[in-house]
Each structure stands twice: as C-alpha cells, then as structure tokens.
Motif scaffolding. Structure first.
Motif, PDB file in Angstrom:
ATOM      1  N   GLY A  28      11.215 -11.113   7.748  1.00  0.00           N
ATOM      2  CA  GLY A  28      12.586 -11.436   8.110  1.00  0.00           C
ATOM      3  C   GLY A  28      13.362 -12.059   6.980  1.00  0.00           C
ATOM      4  O   GLY A  28      14.560 -12.305   7.106  1.00  0.00           O
ATOM      5  N   ASN A  29      12.701 -12.322   5.861  1.00  0.00           N
ATOM      6  CA  ASN A  29      13.399 -12.834   4.682  1.00  0.00           C
ATOM      7  C   ASN A  29      14.115 -11.695   3.953  1.00  0.00           C
ATOM      8  O   ASN A  29      13.717 -10.535   4.054  1.00  0.00           O
ATOM      9  N   TYR A  30      15.164 -12.048   3.236  1.00  0.00           N
ATOM     10  CA  TYR A  30      15.848 -11.063   2.404  1.00  0.00           C
ATOM     11  C   TYR A  30      16.302 -11.743   1.117  1.00  0.00           C
ATOM     12  O   TYR A  30      16.595 -12.936   1.091  1.00  0.00           O
ATOM     13  N   PHE A  31      16.333 -10.965   0.044  1.00  0.00           N
ATOM     14  CA  PHE A  31      16.666 -11.480  -1.278  1.00  0.00           C
ATOM     15  C   PHE A  31      17.555 -10.474  -1.993  1.00  0.00           C
ATOM     16  O   PHE A  31      17.388  -9.265  -1.832  1.00  0.00           O
ATOM     17  N   GLU A  32      18.481 -10.974  -2.810  1.00  0.00           N
ATOM     18  CA  GLU A  32      19.327 -10.096  -3.610  1.00  0.00           C
ATOM     19  C   GLU A  32      18.792 -10.054  -5.035  1.00  0.00           C
ATOM     20  O   GLU A  32      18.407 -11.085  -5.592  1.00  0.00           O
ATOM     21  N   TYR A  33      18.798  -8.859  -5.626  1.00  0.00           N
ATOM     22  CA  TYR A  33      18.232  -8.657  -6.955  1.00  0.00           C
ATOM     23  C   TYR A  33      19.175  -7.857  -7.842  1.00  0.00           C
ATOM     24  O   TYR A  33      20.022  -7.107  -7.355  1.00  0.00           O
ATOM     25  N   GLU A  34      18.964  -8.015  -9.152  1.00  0.00           N
ATOM     26  CA  GLU A  34      19.586  -7.112 -10.122  1.00  0.00           C
ATOM     27  C   GLU A  34      18.811  -5.797 -10.169  1.00  0.00           C
ATOM     28  O   GLU A  34      19.392  -4.714 -10.291  1.00  0.00           O
ATOM     29  N   ALA A  35      17.496  -5.906 -10.080  1.00  0.00           N
ATOM     30  CA  ALA A  35      16.601  -4.745 -10.048  1.00  0.00           C
ATOM     31  C   ALA A  35      15.299  -5.204  -9.411  1.00  0.00           C
ATOM     32  O   ALA A  35      14.893  -6.366  -9.563  1.00  0.00           O
ATOM     33  N   PHE A  36      14.626  -4.270  -8.706  1.00  0.00           N
ATOM     34  CA  PHE A  36      13.388  -4.666  -8.033  1.00  0.00           C
ATOM     35  C   PHE A  36      12.555  -3.422  -7.750  1.00  0.00           C
ATOM     36  O   PHE A  36      13.081  -2.304  -7.713  1.00  0.00           O
ATOM     37  N   ALA A  37      11.253  -3.627  -7.579  1.00  0.00           N
ATOM     38  CA  ALA A  37      10.332  -2.543  -7.251  1.00  0.00           C
ATOM     39  C   ALA A  37       9.380  -3.022  -6.170  1.00  0.00           C
ATOM     40  O   ALA A  37       8.945  -4.186  -6.185  1.00  0.00           O
ATOM     41  N   ARG A  91       1.322  -0.287  -6.951  1.00  0.00           N
ATOM     42  CA  ARG A  91       1.421  -0.395  -8.416  1.00  0.00           C
ATOM     43  C   ARG A  91       2.838  -0.715  -8.880  1.00  0.00           C
ATOM     44  O   ARG A  91       3.269  -0.288  -9.956  1.00  0.00           O
ATOM     45  N   SER A  92       3.569  -1.455  -8.057  1.00  0.00           N
ATOM     46  CA  SER A  92       4.949  -1.784  -8.413  1.00  0.00           C
ATOM     47  C   SER A  92       5.034  -2.851  -9.496  1.00  0.00           C
ATOM     48  O   SER A  92       6.091  -3.025 -10.106  1.00  0.00           O
ATOM     49  N   GLN A  93       3.931  -3.566  -9.752  1.00  0.00           N
ATOM     50  CA  GLN A  93       3.984  -4.626 -10.764  1.00  0.00           C
ATOM     51  C   GLN A  93       4.302  -4.064 -12.136  1.00  0.00           C
ATOM     52  O   GLN A  93       5.010  -4.687 -12.928  1.00  0.00           O
ATOM     53  N   ALA A  94       3.801  -2.868 -12.434  1.00  0.00           N
ATOM     54  CA  ALA A  94       4.097  -2.242 -13.726  1.00  0.00           C
ATOM     55  C   ALA A  94       5.586  -1.948 -13.854  1.00  0.00           C
ATOM     56  O   ALA A  94       6.184  -2.154 -14.918  1.00  0.00           O
ATOM     57  N   ALA A  95       6.203  -1.482 -12.754  1.00  0.00           N
ATOM     58  CA  ALA A  95       7.643  -1.222 -12.765  1.00  0.00           C
ATOM     59  C   ALA A  95       8.426  -2.523 -12.885  1.00  0.00           C
ATOM     60  O   ALA A  95       9.436  -2.591 -13.596  1.00  0.00           O
ATOM     61  N   LYS A  96       7.973  -3.578 -12.213  1.00  0.00           N
ATOM     62  CA  LYS A  96       8.644  -4.874 -12.309  1.00  0.00           C
ATOM     63  C   LYS A  96       8.617  -5.395 -13.746  1.00  0.00           C
ATOM     64  O   LYS A  96       9.608  -5.947 -14.237  1.00  0.00           O
ATOM     65  N   THR A  97       7.487  -5.221 -14.411  1.00  0.00           N
ATOM     66  CA  THR A  97       7.374  -5.665 -15.801  1.00  0.00           C
ATOM     67  C   THR A  97       8.392  -4.948 -16.675  1.00  0.00           C
ATOM     68  O   THR A  97       9.055  -5.561 -17.525  1.00  0.00           O
ATOM     69  N   GLN A 139       0.808  -1.215   0.000  1.00  0.00           N
ATOM     70  CA  GLN A 139       0.000   0.000   0.000  1.00  0.00           C
ATOM     71  C   GLN A 139       0.844   1.270   0.000  1.00  0.00           C
ATOM     72  O   GLN A 139       0.316   2.368  -0.209  1.00  0.00           O
ATOM     73  N   GLY A 140       2.147   1.146   0.240  1.00  0.00           N
ATOM     74  CA  GLY A 140       3.017   2.321   0.322  1.00  0.00           C
ATOM     75  C   GLY A 140       3.391   2.864  -1.039  1.00  0.00           C
ATOM     76  O   GLY A 140       3.153   2.236  -2.079  1.00  0.00           O
ATOM     77  N   SER A 141       3.981   4.051  -1.050  1.00  0.00           N
ATOM     78  CA  SER A 141       4.448   4.651  -2.303  1.00  0.00           C
ATOM     79  C   SER A 141       5.526   3.779  -2.927  1.00  0.00           C
ATOM     80  O   SER A 141       6.341   3.171  -2.227  1.00  0.00           O
ATOM     81  N   ARG A 163       7.949   6.003 -13.630  1.00  0.00           N
ATOM     82  CA  ARG A 163       6.854   6.509 -14.463  1.00  0.00           C
ATOM     83  C   ARG A 163       5.792   5.443 -14.692  1.00  0.00           C
ATOM     84  O   ARG A 163       4.595   5.748 -14.765  1.00  0.00           O
ATOM     85  N   GLU A 164       6.223   4.173 -14.798  1.00  0.00           N
ATOM     86  CA  GLU A 164       5.268   3.089 -15.017  1.00  0.00           C
ATOM     87  C   GLU A 164       4.283   2.950 -13.851  1.00  0.00           C
ATOM     88  O   GLU A 164       3.150   2.514 -14.038  1.00  0.00           O
ATOM     89  N   THR A 165       4.713   3.303 -12.639  1.00  0.00           N
ATOM     90  CA  THR A 165       3.845   3.155 -11.469  1.00  0.00           C
ATOM     91  C   THR A 165       2.820   4.280 -11.357  1.00  0.00           C
ATOM     92  O   THR A 165       1.889   4.173 -10.557  1.00  0.00           O
ATOM     93  N   LEU A 166       2.984   5.351 -12.112  1.00  0.00           N
ATOM     94  CA  LEU A 166       2.078   6.501 -12.008  1.00  0.00           C
ATOM     95  C   LEU A 166       0.790   6.305 -12.788  1.00  0.00           C
ATOM     96  O   LEU A 166      -0.177   7.035 -12.582  1.00  0.00           O
ATOM     97  N   GLN A 167       0.776   5.354 -13.723  1.00  0.00           N
ATOM     98  CA  GLN A 167      -0.417   4.982 -14.480  1.00  0.00           C
ATOM     99  C   GLN A 167      -1.099   6.189 -15.115  1.00  0.00           C
ATOM    100  O   GLN A 167      -2.211   6.574 -14.750  1.00  0.00           O
ATOM    101  N   GLY A 168      -0.392   6.822 -16.029  1.00  0.00           N
ATOM    102  CA  GLY A 168      -0.981   7.913 -16.794  1.00  0.00           C
ATOM    103  C   GLY A 168      -0.722   9.289 -16.236  1.00  0.00           C
ATOM    104  O   GLY A 168      -0.861  10.287 -16.945  1.00  0.00           O
ATOM    105  N   GLU A 169      -0.353   9.382 -14.976  1.00  0.00           N
ATOM    106  CA  GLU A 169      -0.057  10.692 -14.390  1.00  0.00           C
ATOM    107  C   GLU A 169       1.264  11.215 -14.960  1.00  0.00           C
ATOM    108  O   GLU A 169       2.222  10.465 -15.127  1.00  0.00           O
TER     109      GLU A 169
END
Length: 271
Positions: free
Chosen positions: A151-160, A164-170, A31-33, A196-202
């Motif tokens: 308490g889990n942690y994961f290493e990524y090349e890139a992540f969001a 609305r983070s799914q659009a950024a992940k895509t 739910q966060g930004s 910009r992908e997370t703003l959905q048209g804004e």
C-alpha cells in the motif's frame, strides 16, 4: 523465507512486527519479469521484458494503457496487474466523465495505494502480488510512481522492478541526473539499455522487450518492433566501433621490439 505460525493470514502480526503475507507478496514482485520506468520534464518511458513460459506460448503483456496521459508497467502476478489496471482505467474514465478533465496522476496513485492497503487489513483477503510503475503527465509535469503490494507508493526519477532489477537500478543510478533534461530519444535509449542490464548476457532483441512512450502532445502509445530494433542496432554499432578503435589504439601503443646484437650491451636510458 519459510512457513511459520504467523503467516496463516494477513492480519496476524509476528513478535518482530512483521506481516509475512505482505512480505511474500513483495517477494512475488521480485520474481516477475523486469520492468523499467524513466521520466524527463516532458516525457515518460516505460519498458518491460517479454518472457514466455515456454517456447510454445506467447508472452503476457506487462504494460497497459490507462488513459492517453497515463500508462502502467507491472512485475509480479500478471492477473493481479490486469485487474488493477482495469480499476485504474475505470477511475480515470469516471473522473473524465464527471469533471471533464484528465485525472491527475498523483490522485490515481493514492486511490490505487488505498485499494492495495485494504487487502493488508482484511483476514478474508490477500495482498495483490504485483508491483506497478505508474507513469503519467498532468498539469504539474511528468510523473513516475511505484506502487507496492503493502500500500506504500513512492515517486521516482527512474526505477526498475522485477527479476534482476538491481542491475538496471545500478545503471539508472549512474545516469539519472541527466534524465530531467533528456530528449525523448535519449530516454528510450536509456530504458532499453537498462532492460539489457537485466538480461545478464542474453542478446537483446526487439522481440524480448516492450517499450511505451507518453509526453507533451504525445498520447500514450507503444513503439513498434522496427523502431525498437533500430535503437538497439544504433548503440550496438557504436559499441563495436569503440571496441575496434580500442584494439587499433592498443596495437599502435604496443612497443616495437628492435633486434640486433649490439643492443644487448646498451645501458637503459635514465628517466
């Protein structure tokens, strides 16, 4: 999600093997930004959306400096993120004072995960309602980790993470293979495009996002609004040129109608 008899405290397991309060904390992150992190071999870029509660208030900071070689972006309950970033800063200072060397990023992430895990095992505590993207650089290279309220942690090349983070992940999934060899400027551009992908048209403006960078011989710092706006103007200008070029090509390819009464009786050309 809804209230049930198994979510009264964090130590109560449901018959299906779930800890509902931990899941609620993970839902708070969604739910966060939105916040985005990317890394190459030599740089890490963190970016977040600036969202104010109302037009009369300023936005809350979502990216914090931990040390010259470590920064963190958060999504979820900002107050929890502020407390955890202060804990990380304290751990980094203590390590530097004791060993006279920077704290390795992976070691700090494990300590942070252990601190979050304790809150899932004590009935008088609650899980931290915040997810953290920890970006840093040490002797083994650039790193980007995601720390979860469980308490889990994961290493990524890139992540969001965040709303609305799914659009950024895509967007990141389509381009992540090139990030390792990307330059500093390309990483910044990709981070802003993912935001910009997370703003959905804004309409994206420099006032709507915060961007930070750290890298080899470049301590953690925030980009000023003018630099961010220049990047935004650059790829918006390119998009406009491509659009104009596409329209011109479409007009050139359009069939030309030829009049004349004699043309009506001509048989079509065989192909």
């Amino acid at each position: 999600m809804f209230r049930n008899q198994y979510d009264t405290d964090v130590t109560t397991w449901s018959p299906t093997g779930r800890l509902f309060q931990v899941e609620y904390a993970m839902e708070a992150v969604k739910q966060g930004s939105a916040a985005v992190g990317l890394r190459s071999r030599s740089h890490v870029v963190l970016a977040s959306v600036n969202k104010a509660q109302s037009e009369l208030s300023s936005h809350q900071r979502k990216i914090f400096k931990v040390d010259d070689h470590i920064g963190v972006a958060i999504a979820g309950l900002t107050a929890d993120g502020r407390v955890l970033s202060r804990y990380m800063r304290s751990e980094s200072i203590n390590h530097s004072f004791t060993y006279e060397s920077p704290l390795p990023v992976g070691r700090l992430v494990v300590r942070l995960a252990d601190k979050a895990q304790v809150c899932t095992q004590r009935s008088w505590k609650r899980p931290y309602g915040v997810g953290l993207l920890v970006g840093g650089l040490d002797e083994s290279g650039a790193h980007l980790y995601y720390n979860c309220p469980s308490g889990n942690y994961f290493e990524y090349e890139a992540f969001a993470i965040g709303s609305r983070s799914q659009a950024a992940k895509t967007y990141l999934e389509r381009r992540f293979e090139s990030f390792k060899e990307s330059s500093r400027e390309d990483l910044i551009k990709d981070a802003i495009l993912a935001i910009r992908e997370t703003l959905q048209g804004e309409t994206l403006k420099s006032s709507l996002c915060t961007v930070s960078v750290l890298g080899v011989d470049e301590p953690f710092h925030f980009l000023d609004q003018e630099s961010i706006q220049k990047v935004i103007d650059t790829f918006e200008k390119v998009a406009e040129e491509e659009e104009d070029g596409g329209e011109a090509q479409a007009e050139a390819d359009a069939p030309v109608e030829q009049g004349g009464a004699g043309d009506q009786d001509v048989a079509p050309m065989e192909m």
